[in-house]
Design a protein around this motif. Structure first.
Motif, PDB file in Angstrom:
ATOM      1  N   VAL A   5       0.859  -1.186   0.000  1.00 21.81           N
ATOM      2  CA  VAL A   5       0.000   0.000   0.000  1.00 21.81           C
ATOM      3  C   VAL A   5       0.891   1.230   0.000  1.00 21.81           C
ATOM      4  N   ALA A   6       0.515   2.248  -0.801  1.00 18.69           N
ATOM      5  CA  ALA A   6       1.221   3.524  -0.821  1.00 18.69           C
ATOM      6  C   ALA A   6       0.210   4.632  -0.583  1.00 18.69           C
ATOM      7  N   LEU A   7       0.494   5.489   0.413  1.00 22.77           N
ATOM      8  CA  LEU A   7      -0.412   6.575   0.789  1.00 22.77           C
ATOM      9  C   LEU A   7       0.326   7.899   0.795  1.00 22.77           C
ATOM     10  N   ILE A   8      -0.434   8.973   0.632  1.00 29.12           N
ATOM     11  CA  ILE A   8       0.095  10.323   0.860  1.00 29.12           C
ATOM     12  C   ILE A   8      -0.742  10.945   1.962  1.00 29.12           C
ATOM     13  N   CYS A   9      -0.043  11.372   3.051  1.00 30.93           N
ATOM     14  CA  CYS A   9      -0.726  11.989   4.192  1.00 30.93           C
ATOM     15  C   CYS A   9      -0.227  13.419   4.371  1.00 30.93           C
ATOM     16  N   ASP A  10      -1.043  14.221   5.059  1.00 31.85           N
ATOM     17  CA  ASP A  10      -0.564  15.559   5.411  1.00 31.85           C
ATOM     18  C   ASP A  10       0.216  15.485   6.718  1.00 31.85           C
ATOM     19  N   SER A  11       0.652  16.639   7.213  1.00 34.02           N
ATOM     20  CA  SER A  11       1.490  16.664   8.417  1.00 34.02           C
ATOM     21  C   SER A  11       0.750  16.198   9.656  1.00 34.02           C
ATOM     22  N   ASN A  12      -0.595  16.191   9.611  1.00 36.11           N
ATOM     23  CA  ASN A  12      -1.395  15.693  10.737  1.00 36.11           C
ATOM     24  C   ASN A  12      -1.727  14.215  10.582  1.00 36.11           C
ATOM     25  N   MET A  13      -1.141  13.580   9.555  1.00 36.19           N
ATOM     26  CA  MET A  13      -1.330  12.165   9.268  1.00 36.19           C
ATOM     27  C   MET A  13      -2.746  11.837   8.799  1.00 36.19           C
ATOM     28  N   GLN A  14      -3.446  12.851   8.236  1.00 36.92           N
ATOM     29  CA  GLN A  14      -4.716  12.587   7.558  1.00 36.92           C
ATOM     30  C   GLN A  14      -4.395  12.107   6.144  1.00 36.92           C
ATOM     31  N   ILE A  15      -5.054  11.059   5.691  1.00 34.56           N
ATOM     32  CA  ILE A  15      -4.781  10.486   4.369  1.00 34.56           C
ATOM     33  C   ILE A  15      -5.364  11.399   3.297  1.00 34.56           C
ATOM     34  N   ARG A  16      -4.445  11.949   2.464  1.00 34.80           N
ATOM     35  CA  ARG A  16      -4.874  12.830   1.377  1.00 34.80           C
ATOM     36  C   ARG A  16      -5.144  12.050   0.097  1.00 34.80           C
ATOM     37  N   SER A  17      -4.352  10.959  -0.113  1.00 34.21           N
ATOM     38  CA  SER A  17      -4.525  10.214  -1.356  1.00 34.21           C
ATOM     39  C   SER A  17      -4.030   8.787  -1.188  1.00 34.21           C
ATOM     40  N   VAL A  18      -4.699   7.864  -1.847  1.00 34.31           N
ATOM     41  CA  VAL A  18      -4.272   6.467  -1.897  1.00 34.31           C
ATOM     42  C   VAL A  18      -3.617   6.251  -3.252  1.00 34.31           C
ATOM     43  N   VAL A  19      -2.300   6.181  -3.286  1.00 41.09           N
ATOM     44  CA  VAL A  19      -1.567   6.007  -4.534  1.00 41.09           C
ATOM     45  C   VAL A  19      -1.786   4.601  -5.081  1.00 41.09           C
ATOM     46  N   TYR A  20      -1.719   3.620  -4.175  1.00 40.95           N
ATOM     47  CA  TYR A  20      -1.921   2.232  -4.596  1.00 40.95           C
ATOM     48  C   TYR A  20      -2.312   1.410  -3.380  1.00 40.95           C
ATOM     49  N   ASN A  21      -3.273   0.535  -3.558  1.00 45.51           N
ATOM     50  CA  ASN A  21      -3.712  -0.358  -2.481  1.00 45.51           C
ATOM     51  C   ASN A  21      -3.775  -1.777  -3.005  1.00 45.51           C
ATOM     52  N   GLY A  22      -2.715  -2.532  -2.794  1.00 44.42           N
ATOM     53  CA  GLY A  22      -2.667  -3.920  -3.226  1.00 44.42           C
ATOM     54  C   GLY A  22      -3.276  -4.867  -2.215  1.00 44.42           C
ATOM     55  N   MET A  23      -3.863  -4.323  -1.139  1.00 46.35           N
ATOM     56  CA  MET A  23      -4.489  -5.162  -0.105  1.00 46.35           C
ATOM     57  C   MET A  23      -5.956  -4.785   0.039  1.00 46.35           C
ATOM     58  N   GLU A  24      -6.529  -4.337  -1.037  1.00 48.51           N
ATOM     59  CA  GLU A  24      -7.885  -3.803  -0.988  1.00 48.51           C
ATOM     60  C   GLU A  24      -8.893  -4.818  -0.481  1.00 48.51           C
ATOM     61  N   ASN A  25      -8.635  -6.100  -0.703  1.00 49.22           N
ATOM     62  CA  ASN A  25      -9.591  -7.127  -0.273  1.00 49.22           C
ATOM     63  C   ASN A  25      -9.674  -7.263   1.246  1.00 49.22           C
ATOM     64  N   VAL A  26      -8.647  -6.830   1.958  1.00 48.61           N
ATOM     65  CA  VAL A  26      -8.664  -6.937   3.438  1.00 48.61           C
ATOM     66  C   VAL A  26      -8.494  -5.591   4.119  1.00 48.61           C
ATOM     67  N   LEU A  27      -8.195  -4.538   3.342  1.00 47.75           N
ATOM     68  CA  LEU A  27      -7.926  -3.241   3.955  1.00 47.75           C
ATOM     69  C   LEU A  27      -8.584  -2.139   3.132  1.00 47.75           C
TER      70      LEU A  27
END
Length: 423
Positions: A5-27
């Motif tokens: 999984v690859a994510l982009i978060c802001d400085s408060n650790m809020q998820i701004r974007s999901v670049v890739y989710n290879g575990m979508e079936n469980v997450l």
């Protein structure tokens, strides 16, 4: 592609974007969700430390953190870097997958590819600087396995050492009891002659010894200091006592004058026959007091602390001592068994001590000179009082700290009136 999984978060650790989710079936991951919501409660502190390292070093790699996947918990390996104000977070199933996953991300057509490439570059730099790569991980795993094996061996050795220590402590306790029982329980006191002793071992089992034996109008007095502490020293002190006792009971010719030189010669012969190791040393000062003549005749082997004496005839003085200690390393012909003779005309006081007392230092000052001055000042005090004065003065001199050697003091006092009545 490696599952990750690859994510982009802001400085408060809020998820701004999901670049890739290879575990979508469980997450399931939604933008706007706080990154910590993906984690198991028990991993929050570790994740906080991860973010701390990320902020400090701009990159962090392969932290094992527990994620909530479906209905269960699974450990994943979390890496990340900070690009501008974005926190690029990546997590995969194994340590080895992290680097490959970054490479796979380069082939994804995404609006965030610039940030991902920058993150890959920053993380790669971090991996190189921190020596994190597959070979190093493999090497670390090998080392960890070797360390685990060594720890198991150390644990076994520690158990064996504990067993041996327990056995040794038991032997030391037996030797301590043997040494303690060898010390005289009570010293002779009759016809105006009185003895007082003070013994303080530096450890539970010391190497000093003293004794006084009364044979009619004669007193055999000795003080000894043997090499080392522990079982060997206890064995030597018991040997000294047994050898002297056997001479007095079996070897001494009753028609022959009892002298300290003959007693020490017998001790030296016995020690030679015992075949003690060369590094065993016995220092001893032994004297015979002839009460009918008030003469004190003594001999010394290696005892470097000179006896201190006061008598009504001579006043206070320091007696001779020294000579070679008793040891197999010294040729027997070199032993002299020299005797000295002094008159203990009442009232008289004789002080014998081992070097544990006289060789103590405090601020560059040795206690020996202070002891001599104290003896001159207090020499006419009764034995028990004089001993207490010396003990308190020595404690004051050392400041009450523990000393590194045994301390033994033996006082002999001859009272004028009582010896006259006896005569």
């Amino acid at each position: 592609m490696v599952s990750g999984v690859a994510l982009i978060c802001d400085s408060n650790m809020q998820i701004r974007s999901v670049v890739y989710n290879g575990m979508e079936n469980v997450l399931k991951i939604e933008t706007g969700l706080h990154f910590f919501k993906l984690l198991d409660q028990g991993s929050l502190e570790k994740a906080t430390n991860f973010i701390g390292e990320l902020k400090q070093k701009r990159a962090a790699f392969n932290w094992e953190v527990n994620f909530k996947l479906g209905l269960g918990i699974k450990a994943l390996y979390l890496s990340g870097s900070i690009i501008d104000s974005d926190y690029i977070l990546v997590f995969v199933e194994t340590q080895e997958d992290a680097y490959q996953f970054y490479e796979d991300l380069m082939n994804i057509n995404s609006e965030h590819i610039v940030s991902v490439r920058a993150a890959f570059k920053e993380t790669s730099k971090y991996m190189l600087e921190s020596s994190y790569n597959k070979k190093v991980c493999d090497d670390l795993n090998v080392l960890n396995n070797e360390l685990a094996t060594m720890q198991r061996e150390i644990s076994k050795k520690n158990m064996e050492l504990n067993r041996l220590y327990s056995k040794l402590n038991g032997e030391l306790e037996k030797a301590r009891i043997l040494h303690q029982r060898s010390l005289p329980k009570q010293l002779p006191e009759k016809d105006g002659v009185k003895f007082t002793a003070h013994y303080q071992p530096a450890e539970n089992l010391g190497g000093d010894f003293y004794n006084v034996i009364n044979l009619g109008d004669k007193y055999i007095i000795y003080i000894s200091d043997v090499s080392g502490h522990g079982i060997d020293s206890a064995m030597l002190t018991v040997f000294i006592k047994e050898a002297i006792n056997s001479y007095l009971a079996l070897s001494h010719d009753q028609e022959e004058l009892l002298t300290p030189g003959r007693i020490l010669r017998h001790l030296a012969v016995r020690a030679r026959n015992e075949n003690f190791p060369d590094d065993y040393f016995i220092c001893i000062l032994l004297g015979v007091y002839y009460q009918n003549t008030n003469e004190f005749v003594y001999s010394s082997m290696g005892m470097q602390v000179p006896p201190l004496m006061f008598s009504g005839k001579t006043g206070a003085c320091e007696l001779s001592s020294g000579n070679l200690p008793l040891s197999k390393a010294i040729e027997f012909d070199m032993f002299q068994f020299e005797e000295w003779s002094v008159s203990l005309e009442a009232p008289a006081t004789l002080l014998l001590a081992t070097d544990g007392l006289t060789e103590q230092f405090n601020k560059g000052v040795q206690y020996e000179e202070r002891l001599k001055e104290l003896f001159r000042r207090e020499m006419s005090s009764p034995g028990s009082d004089l001993m207490e004065v010396i003990r308190r003065d020595f404690e004051d001199f050392t400041g009450g700290r523990e000393v590194s050697d045994d301390i033994t003091i033996l006082l002999m006092q001859v009272d004028h009136k009582k010896t006259c009545a006896h005569e």
